[in-house]
Design a protein around this motif. Structure first.
Motif, mmCIF file in Angstrom:
data_model
loop_
_atom_site.group_PDB
_atom_site.id
_atom_site.type_symbol
_atom_site.label_atom_id
_atom_site.label_comp_id
_atom_site.label_asym_id
_atom_site.label_seq_id
_atom_site.Cartn_x
_atom_site.Cartn_y
_atom_site.Cartn_z
ATOM 1 N N ASN A 76 -7.525 3.602 3.456
ATOM 2 C CA ASN A 76 -6.293 4.392 3.360
ATOM 3 C C ASN A 76 -6.092 5.033 1.995
ATOM 4 O O ASN A 76 -5.070 5.679 1.765
ATOM 5 C CB ASN A 76 -5.080 3.515 3.679
ATOM 6 N N ALA A 77 -7.046 4.861 1.094
ATOM 7 C CA ALA A 77 -6.868 5.353 -0.280
ATOM 8 C C ALA A 77 -6.870 6.871 -0.366
ATOM 9 O O ALA A 77 -6.078 7.457 -1.099
ATOM 10 C CB ALA A 77 -7.962 4.778 -1.177
ATOM 11 N N LYS A 83 -4.950 -1.842 -6.830
ATOM 12 C CA LYS A 83 -4.635 -2.600 -5.621
ATOM 13 C C LYS A 83 -5.660 -3.698 -5.363
ATOM 14 O O LYS A 83 -5.305 -4.830 -5.020
ATOM 15 C CB LYS A 83 -4.558 -1.652 -4.419
ATOM 16 N N PHE A 134 -7.020 -1.158 2.151
ATOM 17 C CA PHE A 134 -6.819 -0.347 0.950
ATOM 18 C C PHE A 134 -7.865 0.754 0.859
ATOM 19 O O PHE A 134 -7.555 1.916 0.589
ATOM 20 C CB PHE A 134 -6.901 -1.232 -0.299
ATOM 21 N N ASN A 141 0.827 -1.206 0.000
ATOM 22 C CA ASN A 141 0.000 0.000 0.000
ATOM 23 C C ASN A 141 0.863 1.259 0.000
ATOM 24 O O ASN A 141 0.502 2.273 -0.608
ATOM 25 C CB ASN A 141 -0.919 0.007 1.225
ATOM 26 N N GLU A 194 3.550 0.390 -3.501
ATOM 27 C CA GLU A 194 2.889 -0.088 -4.720
ATOM 28 C C GLU A 194 3.795 -0.970 -5.573
ATOM 29 O O GLU A 194 3.632 -1.062 -6.791
ATOM 30 C CB GLU A 194 2.347 1.090 -5.538
#
Length: 575
Positions: A230-231, A262, A227, A191, A194
């Motif tokens: 926290n995006a 992701k 994901f 995360n 990447e």
């Protein structure tokens, strides 16, 4: 007055200006900043709590079946491969597919040649490994090094983990945590960076977790939320300021694009792992075809346990004063857990700038890694199941920010609480020292439980205290419901019959042994004892029938062969 002079006076009054105090503080800070210090501290704490468990014996609850009785299988290194083609109990009706758990015992057996201390030593090593990985996860989540160190230290000493570390079969949860924590650590790294290699490694550790315990399946539900939650922050950090509107649109586009990549990567890799695990599990275990009836029964069992069991676990994690070796649902523990949960909510309400997404993710992690065992038709609320789930509570507690006077005394309160945890762990671990301690603890803690009375009765008979043993074995059998007696609960009648036979009461022994034999018990002594009774009655054909069963289960017993020969001679002489 000279400002520098005033500043010196203030430092002196506070103690910061004293050379001795300041040097000591700096020395402690320098030691803590050493990269290896936290790991050495974890190791010391773990060995303070669990070093004595290295010399523990077995409880004869699952460890006898899974490890001791399988010595011949476990000592063969070629069975590291074979373990992936069988269930953990090696029975046709066994649905527990945990090959890496078996592999871990194979490694222990090869190294230690069956010595018990080796199994217990490696249980400690797996616990230490899990603590170290947890510490690194917290640091990668941008939690301060000091807080990460404090959380990991408490994790190392939690009394509720005694069952996971001191009891050999409890390893399935420490080993599960080693793999699931490793998987999440690389998920966090993916995360942040990447880099595809990180999500690939995360998937490999997830597959290892599935091969260790089916509870790992919870990651399929929990991990994607990391994901999603926290995006937005990641996208905002990469957005280039042009104007407010354009920046907002660009941030949203970046967020959506990266999140999509992701999630797709996650779904493809983790779904492939689940498919591989499922195909191997269904091929090599006694998994029954799922139908609506099984689904309804399992779901009902889970819903009944959901709130009371979860709250009970919360109570035992924070207030470990009612830990048990064979815990069942308890109204008192559930109410105590509700009070603890309410207190945590109150602290969160008083805290400022909490990240609600982190709280939500912590709750999701904690509940999901607990709820899957609820679907088993098992009324024991075993405490080792909390091992991986506790990480969710750590994320929740991390969001609590206390101010005012409480913040000043907080380090002292934490130190006292930590010492209390270590003390409770040292005392509680003794319950798993041997089969007699385990059975006595079960009897004292849950006297109304039929499994507890059976264990204590059997241990008493083993120990030569026949009067106590016979009383509790009979009590266990009488307490069983008619449905349980008819279904499969034959252990009590089997062992009760054997020990009554040993004492010479053939009439009473025959009653219990016949019940066990009618249900095809796997205890070979049942058939041997029945054969002996039939010989005394002069019924040699019935004796041969039972002796053949005993001989088939235990061909290395010379007594069975001798008795068979004796019976055949008697039958031939009659003819």
């Amino acid at each position: 007055m000279n400002p520098h002079y005033m500043n010196t006076i203030q430092k002196t009054k506070s103690g910061a200006g004293k050379p001795g105090v300041e040097d000591f503080r700096r020395s402690l800070q320098n030691i803590f900043n050493l990269g290896i210090f936290p790991y050495l501290f974890f190791l010391i704490i773990i060995f303070i709590v669990y070093a004595k468990s290295i010399m523990f014996g077995i409880t004869e609850l699952d460890d006898l079946t899974l490890v001791i009785s399988q010595y011949e299988y476990l000592k063969d290194p070629y069975n590291i491969i074979d373990a992936f083609f069988k269930s953990v109990f090696n029975e046709s009706a066994d649905t527990f597919y945990r090959p890496l758990l078996t592999v871990s015992w194979i490694i222990d057996t090869i190294i230690g040649r069956g010595r018990l201390w080796v199994y217990h030593f490696f249980d400690i090593i797996y616990h230490f490994t899990a603590v170290c990985i947890l510490f690194n996860i917290l640091k990668n989540l941008n939690i301060s090094r000091l807080k990460a160190f404090a959380f990991a230290s408490f994790f190392a000493a939690l009394p509720i983990f005694n069952q996971a570390v001191s009891w050999i079969p409890g390893r399935n949860d420490t080993l599960l945590a080693v793999f699931i924590f490793s998987s999440f650590l690389f998920l966090v790294k993916y995360n942040n960076s990447e880099k595809f290699k990180h999500i690939f490694i995360s998937a490999l550790f997830f597959l290892a977790a599935l091969f260790t315990k089916e509870t790992a399946f919870a990651a399929i539900i929990v991990f994607p939320f990391f994901f999603i939650l926290n995006a937005s922050s990641a996208a905002a950090a990469d957005a280039s300021p042009v104007n407010a509107f354009e920046d907002s649109r660009r941030a949203e586009a970046i967020r959506a694009g990266r999140l999509k990549i992701k999630l797709i990567s996650f779904i493809m890799l983790f779904a492939a792992c689940v498919l591989l695990w499922y195909l191997m599990k269904t091929a090599f275990t006694g998994t029954k075809e799922m139908n609506i009836l099984y689904l309804v029964v399992f779901t009902k069992a889970a819903l009944i346990k959901l709130f009371p069991a979860t709250l009970q676990y919360v109570a035992k994690i924070f207030l470990p004063v009612n830990l048990k070796v064979l815990p069942v649902l308890s109204l008192f523990d559930s109410l105590l857990g509700a009070a603890v949960a309410a207190f945590i909510v109150l602290l969160l309400a008083q805290s400022k700038n909490i990240k609600r997404s982190n709280v939500f993710f912590g709750i999701l992690w904690f509940v999901m890694f607990l709820v899957l065992p609820y679907f088993q038709n098992n009324y024991f609320m075993l405490e080792h199941r909390t091992y991986a789930a506790v990480f969710g509570l750590i994320l929740i507690i991390n969001e609590i920010n206390l101010n005012g006077k409480i913040k000043t005394v907080l380090p002292y309160l934490i130190a006292v609480y930590f010492i209390f945890f270590i003390s409770v762990s040292l005392i509680n671990a003794e319950k798993f020292a041997n089969k007699l301690n385990f059975a006595a603890a079960a009897m004292i803690e849950t006297p109304l439980n039929v499994k507890a009375t059976f264990l204590y009765g059997r241990r008493s008979l083993d120990n030569g205290t026949f009067q106590f043993g016979e009383y509790f074995m009979k009590k266990n059998y009488e307490d069983l419901s008619i449905k349980a007696k008819q279904r499969s609960n034959v252990s009590s009648s089997a062992y009760l019959g054997i020990f009554i036979w040993q004492r010479g009461d053939m009439k009473s022994a025959k009653k219990y042994l016949t019940i066990a034999a009618d249900k095809d018990t796997k205890v070979h002594q049942v058939y041997g004892a029945l054969a002996d009774i039939y010989i005394r009655e002069g019924r040699y054909k019935e004796a041969v029938f039972n002796m053949k069963k005993a001989f088939k289960m235990k061909p290395e017993n010379p007594e069975y062969f001798r008795y068979l020969k004796f019976c055949f001679e008697k039958i031939n002489n009659k003819q």
